[in-house]
Design a protein around this motif. Structure first.
Motif, PDB file in Angstrom:
ATOM      1  N   LEU A 155      -6.540  -4.873  10.317  1.00 15.53           N
ATOM      2  CA  LEU A 155      -6.381  -3.426  10.436  1.00 15.53           C
ATOM      3  C   LEU A 155      -6.175  -2.987  11.885  1.00 15.53           C
ATOM      4  O   LEU A 155      -5.367  -2.102  12.168  1.00 15.53           O
ATOM      5  CB  LEU A 155      -7.613  -2.726   9.846  1.00 15.53           C
ATOM      6  CG  LEU A 155      -7.627  -1.195   9.910  1.00 15.53           C
ATOM      7  CD1 LEU A 155      -6.405  -0.612   9.210  1.00 15.53           C
ATOM      8  CD2 LEU A 155      -8.917  -0.653   9.291  1.00 15.53           C
ATOM      9  N   GLU A 156      -6.885  -3.631  12.798  1.00 18.87           N
ATOM     10  CA  GLU A 156      -6.777  -3.257  14.207  1.00 18.87           C
ATOM     11  C   GLU A 156      -5.342  -3.405  14.728  1.00 18.87           C
ATOM     12  O   GLU A 156      -4.877  -2.608  15.543  1.00 18.87           O
ATOM     13  CB  GLU A 156      -7.713  -4.117  15.061  1.00 18.87           C
ATOM     14  CG  GLU A 156      -9.197  -3.879  14.804  1.00 18.87           C
ATOM     15  CD  GLU A 156      -9.688  -4.501  13.511  1.00 18.87           C
ATOM     16  OE1 GLU A 156      -8.950  -5.340  12.929  1.00 18.87           O
ATOM     17  OE2 GLU A 156     -10.792  -4.139  13.060  1.00 18.87           O
ATOM     18  N   GLN A 211      -3.105  -0.569  13.377  1.00 17.88           N
ATOM     19  CA  GLN A 211      -3.349   0.686  14.091  1.00 17.88           C
ATOM     20  C   GLN A 211      -2.640   0.744  15.437  1.00 17.88           C
ATOM     21  O   GLN A 211      -2.536   1.811  16.035  1.00 17.88           O
ATOM     22  CB  GLN A 211      -4.855   0.885  14.267  1.00 17.88           C
ATOM     23  CG  GLN A 211      -5.583   1.139  12.943  1.00 17.88           C
ATOM     24  CD  GLN A 211      -7.085   1.098  13.077  1.00 17.88           C
ATOM     25  OE1 GLN A 211      -7.629   0.399  13.934  1.00 17.88           O
ATOM     26  NE2 GLN A 211      -7.774   1.853  12.234  1.00 17.88           N
ATOM     27  N   GLN A 212      -2.140  -0.395  15.906  1.00 19.41           N
ATOM     28  CA  GLN A 212      -1.423  -0.431  17.179  1.00 19.41           C
ATOM     29  C   GLN A 212       0.083  -0.272  17.020  1.00 19.41           C
ATOM     30  O   GLN A 212       0.802  -0.134  18.004  1.00 19.41           O
ATOM     31  CB  GLN A 212      -1.722  -1.761  17.893  1.00 19.41           C
ATOM     32  CG  GLN A 212      -3.165  -1.909  18.317  1.00 19.41           C
ATOM     33  CD  GLN A 212      -3.493  -3.306  18.814  1.00 19.41           C
ATOM     34  OE1 GLN A 212      -2.597  -4.128  19.018  1.00 19.41           O
ATOM     35  NE2 GLN A 212      -4.771  -3.591  19.002  1.00 19.41           N
ATOM     36  N   TYR A 217       2.035   4.390  13.459  1.00 17.57           N
ATOM     37  CA  TYR A 217       0.689   4.707  12.970  1.00 17.57           C
ATOM     38  C   TYR A 217       0.223   6.083  13.451  1.00 17.57           C
ATOM     39  O   TYR A 217      -0.538   6.762  12.765  1.00 17.57           O
ATOM     40  CB  TYR A 217      -0.303   3.629  13.413  1.00 17.57           C
ATOM     41  CG  TYR A 217      -1.629   3.695  12.687  1.00 17.57           C
ATOM     42  CD1 TYR A 217      -1.786   3.099  11.434  1.00 17.57           C
ATOM     43  CD2 TYR A 217      -2.723   4.354  13.243  1.00 17.57           C
ATOM     44  CE1 TYR A 217      -2.991   3.148  10.763  1.00 17.57           C
ATOM     45  CE2 TYR A 217      -3.936   4.414  12.574  1.00 17.57           C
ATOM     46  CZ  TYR A 217      -4.065   3.812  11.333  1.00 17.57           C
ATOM     47  OH  TYR A 217      -5.261   3.876  10.663  1.00 17.57           O
ATOM     48  N   ASN A 218       0.692   6.510  14.594  1.00 19.78           N
ATOM     49  CA  ASN A 218       0.243   7.787  15.158  1.00 19.78           C
ATOM     50  C   ASN A 218       1.275   8.911  15.032  1.00 19.78           C
ATOM     51  O   ASN A 218       1.075   9.989  15.603  1.00 19.78           O
ATOM     52  CB  ASN A 218      -0.134   7.599  16.629  1.00 19.78           C
ATOM     53  CG  ASN A 218      -1.385   6.748  16.794  1.00 19.78           C
ATOM     54  OD1 ASN A 218      -2.383   6.956  16.132  1.00 19.78           O
ATOM     55  ND2 ASN A 218      -1.306   5.763  17.676  1.00 19.78           N
ATOM     56  N   TYR A 276      -6.514  -0.883   2.585  1.00 18.54           N
ATOM     57  CA  TYR A 276      -5.694  -1.537   3.600  1.00 18.54           C
ATOM     58  C   TYR A 276      -4.216  -1.196   3.422  1.00 18.54           C
ATOM     59  O   TYR A 276      -3.482  -0.981   4.396  1.00 18.54           O
ATOM     60  CB  TYR A 276      -5.899  -3.052   3.538  1.00 18.54           C
ATOM     61  CG  TYR A 276      -5.031  -3.851   4.481  1.00 18.54           C
ATOM     62  CD1 TYR A 276      -5.403  -4.049   5.813  1.00 18.54           C
ATOM     63  CD2 TYR A 276      -3.829  -4.413   4.036  1.00 18.54           C
ATOM     64  CE1 TYR A 276      -4.604  -4.787   6.681  1.00 18.54           C
ATOM     65  CE2 TYR A 276      -3.025  -5.144   4.896  1.00 18.54           C
ATOM     66  CZ  TYR A 276      -3.414  -5.327   6.220  1.00 18.54           C
ATOM     67  OH  TYR A 276      -2.619  -6.053   7.070  1.00 18.54           O
ATOM     68  N   HIS A 297      -3.190   2.046   5.013  1.00 20.53           N
ATOM     69  CA  HIS A 297      -2.966   1.890   6.452  1.00 20.53           C
ATOM     70  C   HIS A 297      -1.613   1.194   6.708  1.00 20.53           C
ATOM     71  O   HIS A 297      -0.925   1.529   7.680  1.00 20.53           O
ATOM     72  CB  HIS A 297      -4.102   1.095   7.083  1.00 20.53           C
ATOM     73  CG  HIS A 297      -5.408   1.824   7.108  1.00 20.53           C
ATOM     74  ND1 HIS A 297      -5.748   2.710   8.103  1.00 20.53           N
ATOM     75  CD2 HIS A 297      -6.460   1.812   6.245  1.00 20.53           C
ATOM     76  CE1 HIS A 297      -6.959   3.216   7.864  1.00 20.53           C
ATOM     77  NE2 HIS A 297      -7.407   2.673   6.742  1.00 20.53           N
ATOM     78  N   LYS A 332       1.068   3.886   6.374  1.00 20.66           N
ATOM     79  CA  LYS A 332       1.086   4.743   7.558  1.00 20.66           C
ATOM     80  C   LYS A 332       1.717   4.020   8.749  1.00 20.66           C
ATOM     81  O   LYS A 332       2.558   4.577   9.473  1.00 20.66           O
ATOM     82  CB  LYS A 332      -0.342   5.176   7.892  1.00 20.66           C
ATOM     83  CG  LYS A 332      -0.507   5.957   9.193  1.00 20.66           C
ATOM     84  CD  LYS A 332       0.186   7.310   9.154  1.00 20.66           C
ATOM     85  CE  LYS A 332      -0.172   8.120  10.397  1.00 20.66           C
ATOM     86  NZ  LYS A 332       0.542   9.396  10.450  1.00 20.66           N
ATOM     87  N   ALA A 333       1.338   2.770   8.942  1.00 19.10           N
ATOM     88  CA  ALA A 333       1.799   2.007  10.106  1.00 19.10           C
ATOM     89  C   ALA A 333       3.294   1.715  10.065  1.00 19.10           C
ATOM     90  O   ALA A 333       3.919   1.507  11.105  1.00 19.10           O
ATOM     91  CB  ALA A 333       1.027   0.698  10.207  1.00 19.10           C
ATOM     92  N   THR A 359      -8.801   8.654   2.314  1.00 22.20           N
ATOM     93  CA  THR A 359      -8.241   7.798   3.367  1.00 22.20           C
ATOM     94  C   THR A 359      -6.847   8.264   3.760  1.00 22.20           C
ATOM     95  O   THR A 359      -6.520   8.388   4.951  1.00 22.20           O
ATOM     96  CB  THR A 359      -8.182   6.331   2.897  1.00 22.20           C
ATOM     97  OG1 THR A 359      -9.509   5.874   2.638  1.00 22.20           O
ATOM     98  CG2 THR A 359      -7.538   5.436   3.955  1.00 22.20           C
ATOM     99  N   LEU A 417      -5.313  10.091   7.379  1.00 25.64           N
ATOM    100  CA  LEU A 417      -4.198   9.518   8.121  1.00 25.64           C
ATOM    101  C   LEU A 417      -2.993  10.462   8.165  1.00 25.64           C
ATOM    102  O   LEU A 417      -1.961  10.132   8.754  1.00 25.64           O
ATOM    103  CB  LEU A 417      -3.775   8.181   7.499  1.00 25.64           C
ATOM    104  CG  LEU A 417      -4.791   7.033   7.585  1.00 25.64           C
ATOM    105  CD1 LEU A 417      -4.290   5.814   6.823  1.00 25.64           C
ATOM    106  CD2 LEU A 417      -5.066   6.672   9.040  1.00 25.64           C
TER     107      LEU A 417
END
Length: 261
Positions: free
Chosen positions: A25-26, A29-30, A34-35, A123, A126, A129-130, A154, A158
């Protein structure tokens, strides 16, 4: 008949476990997307004159060769340019020939993207999203109500919207207020039979103010108009377009035909 939905879910458990070990997951998120701020599919569909969610898929369990050579970048660009309210991207690889990277390849437009996936683990949300999705699909037949609540929370955290899909009336007890869009699958995911009248009967059981999407098995303008006349706001159409040499042009012609007469 084999319950294909259960078969997919069992495979997905193994697939997600492998994905977690390869890309924790980490690391997700990079990733750049993702943002990013997501687009609103709910708003796009509500404001659209046609409400069509045009889908990119190369194959399915019932159709092993819909369009195996189709390029997601070109099809998504053409869908966006020809009036799609949103674009659905199949990300399941084994059964639908998809890939999460397809979301990134389709991202070069301002049309909301649906991550069409069999979600059984947070997961995967995420992952969506990523890789650039704006909204996700949750399938009521696969999940408990508590899982739907958890996964919706969740997604919302996001910035993703949620399309919650049903294919049987008894599943409506899993409906929660927090989901943005309600889907009714015209195709029974256990048998792959299509029954539009069954979908219409289900639509009549939902509040009129819900934005409701008819999914799958829409093969003609007549199908579209029948569903539209019976309270559906959005229409997820994939195979009809993807079987054509130029799916985006097929969408354009479909929309023109809707508005004739």
């Amino acid at each position: 008949m084999i319950n294909i939905l259960n078969e997919i879910a069992q495979h997905k458990l193994r697939e997600v476990s492998e994905a977690k070990s390869k890309v924790p997951l980490e690391k997700l998120q990079q990733l750049p997307f993702y943002n990013r701020t997501c687009l609103s599919a709910k708003q796009s569909i509500a404001q659209s004159q046609n409400g069509i969610i045009a889908e990119f898929k190369r194959k399915s369990p019932s159709q092993p060769n819909i369009n195996l050579d189709a390029k997601v970048e070109q099809v998504a660009k053409d869908y966006s340019g020809n009036g799609a309210a949103a674009i659905s991207i199949l990300t399941d690889q084994k059964y639908f020939g998809g890939n999460f990277n397809f979301l990134e390849q389709a991202r070069e437009n301002d049309t909301p993207l649906l991550c069409k996936e069999f979600i059984i683990d947070s997961y995967q949300i995420h992952q969506a999203k990523a890789h650039g999705a704006d909204f996700i699909l949750l399938i009521a037949a696969l999940l408990s109500k508590s899982q739907i609540c958890e996964f919706t929370k969740t997604a919302k955290n996001l910035g993703l919207e949620v399309l919650l899909e049903f294919h049987a009336g008894e599943e409506f007890e899993k409906l929660i207020d927090e989901v943005d869009l309600v889907g009714i699958n015209n195709r029974d995911l256990k048998t792959f039979d299509v029954n539009l009248q069954h979908s219409i009967a289900m639509r009549n059981r939902l509040p009129k103010d819900r934005i409701v999407i008819a999914e799958s098995g829409i093969h003609s303008v007549e199908d579209y108009k029948l569903l539209k006349q019976n309270g559906f706001d959005g229409f997820l159409i994939g195979e009809y377009f993807m079987k054509q040499e130029a799916p985006g042009q097929a969408l354009k012609q479909f929309i023109l035909s809707i508005h004739e007469n």
